[in-house]
Design an enzyme around this catalytic site. Structure first.
Site, PDB file in Angstrom:
ATOM      1  N   ARG A  67      -2.739  -4.758  -1.886  1.00  0.00           N
ATOM      2  CA  ARG A  67      -3.390  -5.709  -0.965  1.00  0.00           C
ATOM      3  C   ARG A  67      -3.927  -6.920  -1.725  1.00  0.00           C
ATOM      4  O   ARG A  67      -4.052  -8.002  -1.158  1.00  0.00           O
ATOM      5  CB  ARG A  67      -4.469  -4.981  -0.163  1.00  0.00           C
ATOM      6  CG  ARG A  67      -5.590  -4.424  -0.993  1.00  0.00           C
ATOM      7  CD  ARG A  67      -6.413  -3.397  -0.222  1.00  0.00           C
ATOM      8  NE  ARG A  67      -5.745  -2.093  -0.159  1.00  0.00           N
ATOM      9  CZ  ARG A  67      -6.236  -1.030   0.475  1.00  0.00           C
ATOM     10  NH1 ARG A  67      -7.390  -1.118   1.113  1.00  0.00           N
ATOM     11  NH2 ARG A  67      -5.584   0.125   0.482  1.00  0.00           N
ATOM     12  N   LYS A 117      -3.696   6.925 -11.696  1.00  0.00           N
ATOM     13  CA  LYS A 117      -3.141   7.950 -10.812  1.00  0.00           C
ATOM     14  C   LYS A 117      -2.939   9.244 -11.589  1.00  0.00           C
ATOM     15  O   LYS A 117      -2.660   9.201 -12.791  1.00  0.00           O
ATOM     16  CB  LYS A 117      -1.766   7.499 -10.302  1.00  0.00           C
ATOM     17  CG  LYS A 117      -1.784   6.471  -9.209  1.00  0.00           C
ATOM     18  CD  LYS A 117      -0.363   6.188  -8.732  1.00  0.00           C
ATOM     19  CE  LYS A 117      -0.323   5.065  -7.728  1.00  0.00           C
ATOM     20  NZ  LYS A 117      -0.996   5.373  -6.464  1.00  0.00           N
TER      21      LYS A 117
HETATM   22  N1  BES Z   1       1.495   2.175  -4.287  1.00  0.00           N
HETATM   23  C1  BES Z   1       0.457   2.935  -3.732  1.00  0.00           C
HETATM   24  C2  BES Z   1       0.796   3.538  -2.378  1.00  0.00           C
HETATM   25  C3  BES Z   1       1.919   4.534  -2.328  1.00  0.00           C
HETATM   26  C4  BES Z   1       1.653   5.883  -2.287  1.00  0.00           C
HETATM   27  C5  BES Z   1       3.223   4.125  -2.244  1.00  0.00           C
HETATM   28  C6  BES Z   1       2.681   6.792  -2.199  1.00  0.00           C
HETATM   29  C7  BES Z   1       4.267   5.041  -2.152  1.00  0.00           C
HETATM   30  C8  BES Z   1       3.997   6.372  -2.126  1.00  0.00           C
HETATM   31  C9  BES Z   1      -0.794   2.061  -3.535  1.00  0.00           C
HETATM   32  O1  BES Z   1      -0.943   1.021  -4.434  1.00  0.00           O
HETATM   33  C10 BES Z   1      -1.970   2.954  -3.710  1.00  0.00           C
HETATM   34  O2  BES Z   1      -2.134   3.492  -4.767  1.00  0.00           O
HETATM   35  N2  BES Z   1      -2.753   3.086  -2.658  1.00  0.00           N
HETATM   36  C11 BES Z   1      -3.916   3.919  -2.696  1.00  0.00           C
HETATM   37  C12 BES Z   1      -5.005   3.211  -1.913  1.00  0.00           C
HETATM   38  C13 BES Z   1      -6.342   3.859  -2.046  1.00  0.00           C
HETATM   39  C14 BES Z   1      -6.850   3.735  -3.459  1.00  0.00           C
HETATM   40  C15 BES Z   1      -7.286   3.178  -1.075  1.00  0.00           C
HETATM   41  C16 BES Z   1      -3.551   5.242  -2.030  1.00  0.00           C
HETATM   42  O3  BES Z   1      -2.767   5.258  -1.092  1.00  0.00           O
HETATM   43  O4  BES Z   1      -4.030   6.271  -2.490  1.00  0.00           O
HETATM   44 ZN    ZN Z   2      -1.914   1.605  -6.243  1.00  0.00          ZN
END
Ligand code: BES
Ligand code: ZN
Ligand code: ZN
Length: 497
Positions: free
Chosen positions: A351, A277
């Site tokens: 997931r 990230k």
């Molecule tokens: N933990 C994150 C989602 C999240 C984002 C939680 C903001 C709380 C606040 C999750 O694991 C994630 O990173 N999801 C990705 C999915 C994508 C790669 C398909 C996302 O939302 O960008």
């Molecule tokens: Zn994530």
């Protein structure tokens, strides 16, 4: 904070501050309002209310000092228009009252219980929950910790008949708020402290609270391997802190035939893994175990409320870290239900952990399954920071959760598990891919991915990515940080079952 229910005249009870909730709109009349005050304070009070144009609107607060009274000051706090007075308006008012009392340095508060729909129990419970949550502070790491907390909060009823009901509601409110506060603490704790092992230890403390009715099973990596949890364990590969699979169970003495299983996403830190990230997005990722925190907080409430439904709580806890051992984009893993998954983005890890958690949950033969997960940023884009996205394969369950959330004061909105989008999570080389082929509808495709692991059992998925962690206050009674979102809805849900 110690909360009490009392009957009688609020002005005869000694306190630092007495709070009087005030209806706005047509019912507002400053002269009638001040007429309840001790004679000596009336003129000053009227002038104060006029000066600040106090009209009983939501969030308005007026402070009137009482010379030589049983309390130092009276706080008038607006409830908003009487025409659409809601439980939430009463919770909001309570939050504003606590905040104002804290600003004044008051420690002992009395508050008049406003009558609303004649449902004293619901009003009192709402006030108790809101008062505790407003008084909450995560100050473990502050020098002056505990400094601002209130000491006593007495709810004063005009009608003595309701006292017994009110006192029961105080107990319930205490139990619920304590569950929410536990969840908030777990989320607020930094990720180097709140590791998967620490989460399992927290579960152990909660199981002890439950006494004979609660049991805890913690599976380590080897045990999970034996169960074939290849998706969950793949996420844990990059981390030095070992994964812990947590299974809490609550079995009341005379259970009904219903069995609820709640599953919480427990990624104690989500760096994204090799699909790292950006720094800004990572700052709050200690909150990625908020689903797990809600499950644990819920169990703590169960230990005290003891409903007659069997409940299981499942958390596949792990960190998501990059390293030479971490999963790579393109790797293929096999979940415990036999389905293979091509991992194309290691940041879509929630997931993967839930795939094995839901497969495990299913074996417990639940009558209903609910997962809570900070799953997608897309859900925050769709519904904003305060609303949970609900997806479900069962209309009755979805309806029950929405109405539970409504009563509890947590905002949720149903989104579709659109069958036509199902093909977006099909992989060229495996059964599934962990990210869809498009970024549009990201919450829905995540929901559809999870649905592959529930085998048609009544199930609901709550994407709590928005409301789990407040970057700005979410209500007068919910400040920044972990919110414990979900706990209150789960309590309402299980009690309605
Ligand atoms: N933990 C994150 C989602 C999240 C984002 C939680 C903001 C709380 C606040 C999750 O694991 C994630 O990173 N999801 C990705 C999915 C994508 C790669 C398909 C996302 O939302 O960008
Ligand atoms: Zn994530
Ligand atoms: Zn995540």
């Amino acid at each position: 904070m110690n909360i009490l229910g009392e009957k009688g005249d609020i002005f005869s009870i000694k306190a630092d501050v007495a709070v009087l909730p005030v209806l706005g709109g047509k019912s507002f009349d400053a002269a009638i309002l001040v007429s309840v005050l001790p004679e000596s304070a009336r003129a000053v009070a009227l002038r104060t209310l006029k000066n600040i144009e106090f009209a009983g609107k939501a969030g308005e607060v007026a402070v009137v000092h009482i010379p030589n009274g049983a309390q130092h000051a009276v706080l008038f706090v607006g409830l908003g228009d009487g025409a659409d007075l809601s439980l939430e308006a009463i919770r909001e008012m309570t939050g504003h009252a606590v905040a104002a009392a804290r600003r004044l340095g008051a420690k002992v508060l009395t508050i008049k219980v406003p009558t609303f729909d004649n449902d004293v129990a619901a009003v009192v419970e709402g006030m108790v929950v809101a008062a505790h949550l407003a008084d909450y502070a995560f100050d473990t790491y502050k020098k002056a910790n505990g400094a601002k907390r209130l000491k006593d909060f007495t709810l004063v009823l005009e009608n003595g008949r309701d006292l017994l009901k009110a006192r029961k509601a105080v107990e319930r409110g205490n139990a619920i708020a304590s569950g929410v506060s536990i969840a908030r603490d777990l989320v607020n704790m930094p990720a180097h402290v709140m590791t998967p092992s620490a989460l399992a230890e927290a579960a152990e403390r909660i199981a002890k609270e439950g006494g004979r009715t609660m049991k805890l099973k913690v599976l380590d990596k080897d045990a999970c391997e034996k169960l074939g949890m290849g998706a969950y364990l793949a996420v844990s590969l990059g981390a030095d802190n070992p994964p812990k699979f947590i299974h809490l169970s609550y079995k009341p003495e005379r259970p009904t035939k219903k069995r609820l299983v709640v599953v919480g996403k427990g990624v104690t830190f989500d760096s994204g893994g090799l699909s790292l990230k950006p720094a800004d997005a990572m700052m709050t990722m200690k909150c990625d175990m908020a689903g797990a925190a809600a499950v644990l907080g819920f169990f703590s409430a169960l230990a005290q409320l003891r409903p007659r439904v069997e409940v299981h709580g499942i958390v596949a806890a792990t960190e998501n870290m990059p390293s030479g051992k971490a999963i790579r984009p393109g790797d293929v893993v096999k979940a415990s239900n036999g389905k293979t998954i091509e991992i194309l983005n290691t940041d879509a890890e929630g997931r993967l952990t839930l795939a094995d958690a839901l497969t495990y949950a299913k074996k417990l033969e639940p009558t209903a399954m609910v997962d809570l997960a900070t799953l997608t940023g897309a859900c925050v884009v769709a519904l904003g920071e305060e609303i949970t996205g609900l997806m479900s394969n069962n209309d009755d369950l979805a309806g029950a959760i929405l109405s539970a959330a409504g009563r509890a004061g947590e905002k949720m909105w149903r989104m579709p598990l659109e069958k036509r989008y199902r093909s977006l999570v099909e992989s060229d080389i495996a059964d599934l891919r962990n990210i869809a082929t498009t970024r549009y509808g990201g919450s829905l495709t995540a929901g559809l991915f999870l649905e592959e692991f529930v085998d048609g059992l009544p199930w609901a998925h709550l994407d709590i990515a928005g409301p789990a962690f407040a970057e700005k206050p979410m209500a007068s009674y919910i400040g920044k940080g972990g919110t414990g979102h979900g706990v209150r809805t789960l309590v309402e849900l299980v009690e309605g079952m």
